[in-house]
Design a protein around this motif. Structure first.
Motif, PDB file in Angstrom:
ATOM      1  N   GLU A  38       0.813  -1.244   0.003  1.00  0.00           N
ATOM      2  CA  GLU A  38       0.089  -0.008   0.107  1.00  0.00           C
ATOM      3  C   GLU A  38       0.762   1.243  -0.106  1.00  0.00           C
ATOM      4  N   HIS A  39       0.348   2.417  -0.425  1.00  0.00           N
ATOM      5  CA  HIS A  39       0.900   3.356  -0.580  1.00  0.00           C
ATOM      6  C   HIS A  39       0.022   4.629  -0.448  1.00  0.00           C
ATOM      7  N   ALA A  40      -0.651   4.717   0.366  1.00  0.00           N
ATOM      8  CA  ALA A  40      -1.765   5.895   0.603  1.00  0.00           C
ATOM      9  C   ALA A  40      -1.595   7.045   0.249  1.00  0.00           C
ATOM     10  N   CYS A  41      -0.167   7.773   0.467  1.00  0.00           N
ATOM     11  CA  CYS A  41      -0.039   9.040   0.431  1.00  0.00           C
ATOM     12  C   CYS A  41       0.833   9.191  -0.898  1.00  0.00           C
ATOM     13  N   GLU A  42       0.710   8.188  -1.896  1.00  0.00           N
ATOM     14  CA  GLU A  42       1.606   8.393  -2.876  1.00  0.00           C
ATOM     15  C   GLU A  42       3.045   8.758  -2.854  1.00  0.00           C
ATOM     16  N   LYS A  43       3.673   8.009  -1.951  1.00  0.00           N
ATOM     17  CA  LYS A  43       4.955   8.153  -1.538  1.00  0.00           C
ATOM     18  C   LYS A  43       5.660   9.485  -1.113  1.00  0.00           C
ATOM     19  N   SER A  44       4.968  10.059  -0.474  1.00  0.00           N
ATOM     20  CA  SER A  44       5.234  11.458   0.130  1.00  0.00           C
ATOM     21  C   SER A  44       5.597  11.681   1.362  1.00  0.00           C
ATOM     22  N   CYS A  45       5.906  10.285   2.245  1.00  0.00           N
ATOM     23  CA  CYS A  45       6.154  10.371   3.421  1.00  0.00           C
ATOM     24  C   CYS A  45       5.104  10.770   4.469  1.00  0.00           C
ATOM     25  N   ALA A  46       3.801  10.738   4.087  1.00  0.00           N
ATOM     26  CA  ALA A  46       2.796  11.201   5.012  1.00  0.00           C
ATOM     27  C   ALA A  46       1.652  10.110   5.506  1.00  0.00           C
ATOM     28  N   CYS A  47       2.249   9.183   5.409  1.00  0.00           N
ATOM     29  CA  CYS A  47       1.299   8.039   5.781  1.00  0.00           C
ATOM     30  C   CYS A  47       2.207   6.808   6.386  1.00  0.00           C
ATOM     31  N   THR A  48       1.761   5.698   6.778  1.00  0.00           N
ATOM     32  CA  THR A  48       2.632   4.314   7.096  1.00  0.00           C
ATOM     33  C   THR A  48       2.374   3.392   6.668  1.00  0.00           C
ATOM     34  N   THR A  49       1.380   3.491   5.574  1.00  0.00           N
ATOM     35  CA  THR A  49       1.028   2.197   4.842  1.00  0.00           C
ATOM     36  C   THR A  49       2.094   1.310   4.107  1.00  0.00           C
ATOM     37  N   CYS A  50       3.172   1.967   3.847  1.00  0.00           N
ATOM     38  CA  CYS A  50       4.266   1.412   3.030  1.00  0.00           C
ATOM     39  C   CYS A  50       5.297   0.868   3.932  1.00  0.00           C
ATOM     40  N   HIS A  51       5.038   0.815   5.278  1.00  0.00           N
ATOM     41  CA  HIS A  51       5.953   0.281   6.085  1.00  0.00           C
ATOM     42  C   HIS A  51       6.319  -1.060   5.823  1.00  0.00           C
ATOM     43  N   ARG A  53      11.164   0.693   8.138  1.00  0.00           N
ATOM     44  CA  ARG A  53      11.430   1.753   7.485  1.00  0.00           C
ATOM     45  C   ARG A  53      10.184   1.999   6.549  1.00  0.00           C
ATOM     46  N   LEU A  54       9.954   3.173   5.845  1.00  0.00           N
ATOM     47  CA  LEU A  54       9.034   3.489   5.103  1.00  0.00           C
ATOM     48  C   LEU A  54       9.549   3.119   3.713  1.00  0.00           C
ATOM     49  N   SER A  55       8.625   2.221   2.948  1.00  0.00           N
ATOM     50  CA  SER A  55       9.279   1.702   1.727  1.00  0.00           C
ATOM     51  C   SER A  55       9.450   2.929   0.596  1.00  0.00           C
ATOM     52  N   CYS A  56       8.642   3.672   0.613  1.00  0.00           N
ATOM     53  CA  CYS A  56       8.686   4.775  -0.225  1.00  0.00           C
ATOM     54  C   CYS A  56       9.665   5.793  -0.079  1.00  0.00           C
ATOM     55  N   GLN A  57      10.695   5.754   1.012  1.00  0.00           N
ATOM     56  CA  GLN A  57      11.766   6.596   1.363  1.00  0.00           C
ATOM     57  C   GLN A  57      13.110   5.969   1.576  1.00  0.00           C
TER      58      GLN A  57
HETATM   59  S1  FES Z   1       3.510   5.844   0.939  1.00  0.00           S
HETATM   60 FE1  FES Z   1       2.973   7.024   2.526  1.00  0.00          FE
HETATM   61  S2  FES Z   1       4.586   7.161   3.692  1.00  0.00           S
HETATM   62 FE2  FES Z   1       5.280   5.886   2.023  1.00  0.00          FE
END
Ligand code: FES
Length: 112
Positions: free
Chosen positions: A39-52, A84-88
């Protein structure tokens, strides 16, 4: 070329998967490119934690998380020292072993 081994996860990849990664690519992008729908609910902008994700091996090869990522991670379900947050988190030169937690905060709040 570094590779990422995704450990078996019932929902995302029951058999587990070994994927080639480009240096500088995020763990999330490698997963998505290989059909693992983290999941990547915030579109990879480090604003959620779904990509944990939890980096079981190779954690130290990653560039350290910044303050924003740490703040978000504090809210993640099932936080571990190697979370880690996988988008970061960008793959550097080393191979990684990655575990995708069973739940995200979104799912936990939906199910309870
Ligand atoms: S997609 Fe939201 S923090 Fe990674």
């Amino acid at each position: 070329m570094p590779k990422i081994i995704f450990l078996p996860s019932e929902e995302h990849c029951p058999e587990g998967l070994e994927a080639q990664a480009e240096s500088g690519e995020t763990i999330l992008d490698v997963a998505l490119r290989n059909g693992i729908e983290i999941e990547h609910a915030c579109e990879k902008s480090c604003a959620c934690t779904t990509c944990h994700v939890v980096v079981r091996e190779g954690f130290d090869s990653l560039e350290e998380s910044d303050e924003l990522e740490d703040d978000m991670l504090d809210k993640a379900w099932g936080l571990e020292p190697e979370s880690r947050l996988s988008c970061q988190a960008k793959v550097e030169g080393e191979d990684l072993v990655v575990d995708i937690p069973r739940y995200t905060v979104n799912q936990v709040s939906e199910n309870h």
